[in-house]
Design an enzyme around this catalytic site. Structure first.
Site, PDB file in Angstrom:
ATOM      1  N   THR A  11       0.826  -1.212   0.000  1.00 54.43           N
ATOM      2  CA  THR A  11       0.000   0.000   0.000  1.00 54.43           C
ATOM      3  C   THR A  11       0.861   1.262   0.000  1.00 54.43           C
ATOM      4  O   THR A  11       0.430   2.320   0.452  1.00 54.43           O
ATOM      5  CB  THR A  11      -0.932   0.008   1.231  1.00 54.43           C
ATOM      6  N   GLU A  13       1.620   3.216  -2.336  1.00 56.46           N
ATOM      7  CA  GLU A  13       1.079   4.281  -3.174  1.00 56.46           C
ATOM      8  C   GLU A  13      -0.349   4.667  -2.794  1.00 56.46           C
ATOM      9  O   GLU A  13      -1.007   5.414  -3.517  1.00 56.46           O
ATOM     10  CB  GLU A  13       1.123   3.840  -4.643  1.00 56.46           C
TER      11      GLU A  13
END
Length: 262
Positions: A11, A13
Site C-alpha cells: 500500500t 502508493e
C-alpha cells in the site's frame, strides 16, 4: 525483518481500500464501454472481458478431481467469478459508498485472477527440470484459494456440489505432493537466518534447538524467575504477604493507594 521491510510496500502508493475502489471503477468503466459497443482493446489480465457474455453463462467443465489440474479449467473459474461480480456491481444503483463491499470483492477477485494468470504463465515458461515443482505449487495456490472462497464460485452454480468435492480432494493430494519439497522450495529463496530472524526457518532444520537457544538469549530469561518475584509475587502466591505489607515494601502507603484507586 522481511515482514516489516516488504509488507508495507503493498500500500505504498495509497490505502488498500482506495486502491481497490480504483480497480473496481476501472473495470466498471471498461465493462460499460463493452456494453455500449465502443471499441475496446483488451489483453493480458483483462483479456477475459472480451468474452464476458460467454463467461457469465458458462459452468465449470470438471468431471473428476484430475480435471482441476487443467490450467484452462482453473483460469476460467477465476475469470467467471470476476465476470459475475463485475456484471452484478454494474447492475446495482445507489450511492458509491453503499457499494464499497461489492467493489472490494470485485477488485480482490480480479487481482486473484491476475495472479493465477501470471503463475500459469511462469509455469509454462519455466525450465523443463523445474516444471514439476512449479506446477504443483501453481495448482495448489490456485485451487486452495478457490476452495478457501468456494461460496463465490458456487452461489451461482458455476461449481456444483459434486465438483466441490473433487476440488477438495485434489487440494489434499497437492498438499501431500508439495510437503516433501516444501523446505527445499522455501530455501530456494535464499533468505538468510538473519533476515528470517525466526527459529522456524533456520537453515539446518533444527527448529526446537534454535527455539531453545533464542529463548535463553531473551533478557527476561536470564534468571529463572523475573526480578521482584521472590520479594513480592512469591509471598502473595504462598499466602504469606498481605496487600498492606506489599504496598509498604514498594513504598506506597495504604491510604495513598486507596486514594489512587478511588
Amino acid at each position: 525483518e522481511l515482514y516489516s521491510s516488504y509488507v508495507h510496500v503493498v500500500t505504498a502508493e495509497g490505502e488498500e481500500y482506495l486502491l481497490s475502489q480504483q480497480t473496481a471503477k476501472y473495470l466498471l468503466n471498461v465493462y460499460g464501454r463493452i456494453k455500449s459497443g465502443s471499441p475496446v482493446s483488451l489483453s493480458g489480465s483483462l483479456d477475459y472481458l472480451n468474452d464476458i457474455s460467454g463467461l457469465l453463462s458458462s459452468k465449470c467443465p470438471a468431471r473428476s478431481a484430475l480435471d482441476f489440474l487443467d490450467s484452462t479449467v482453473q483460469l476460467k473459474a477465476y475469470q467467471h467469478r470476476c465476470a459475475r461480480l463485475l456484471d452484478s456491481l454494474a447492475r446495482m444503483s445507489g450511492d458509491w459508498n453503499d457499494l464499497l463491499i461489492e467493489a472490494y470483492r470485485l477488485s480482490r477477485a480480479h487481482c486473484f485472477s491476475t495472479m493465477a494468470l501470471i503463475f500459469t504463465d511462469a509455469f509454462e515458461k519455466s525450465p523443463e527440470d523445474l516444471k514439476g515443482y512449479v506446477k504443483s505449487l501453481k495448482d495448489l495456490f490456485i485451487l486452495f484459494y478457490i476452495e478457501n472462497e468456494l461460496g463465490e464460485f458456487t452461489e451461482d452454480g458455476y461449481i456444483s456440489e459434486e465438483q466441490a468435492k473433487y476440488l477438495r480432494e485434489m487440494v489434499r493430494v497437492l498438499l501431500v505432493q508439495v510437503r516433501k519439497d516444501a523446505v527445499a522450495l522455501v530455501d530456494s529463496f535464499n533468505f538468510s537466518d538473519r533476515n528470517l530472524n525466526s527459529a522456524l526457518g533456520v537453515y539446518d532444520g533444527n527448529v526446537y534447538s534454535a527455539l531453545y537457544e533464542l529463548a535463553k538469549k531473551e533478557p527476561l530469561n536470564k534468571n529463572s524467575v523475573v526480578d521482584g518475584y521472590e520479594e513480592y509475587l512469591k509471598p502473595i502466591l504462598m499466602g504469606g504477604l498481605s496487600l498492606s505489607k506489599l504496598l509498604s515494601l514498594i513504598h506506597i502507603s495504604e491510604p495513598t493507594r486507596q486514594a489512587e484507586i478511588s
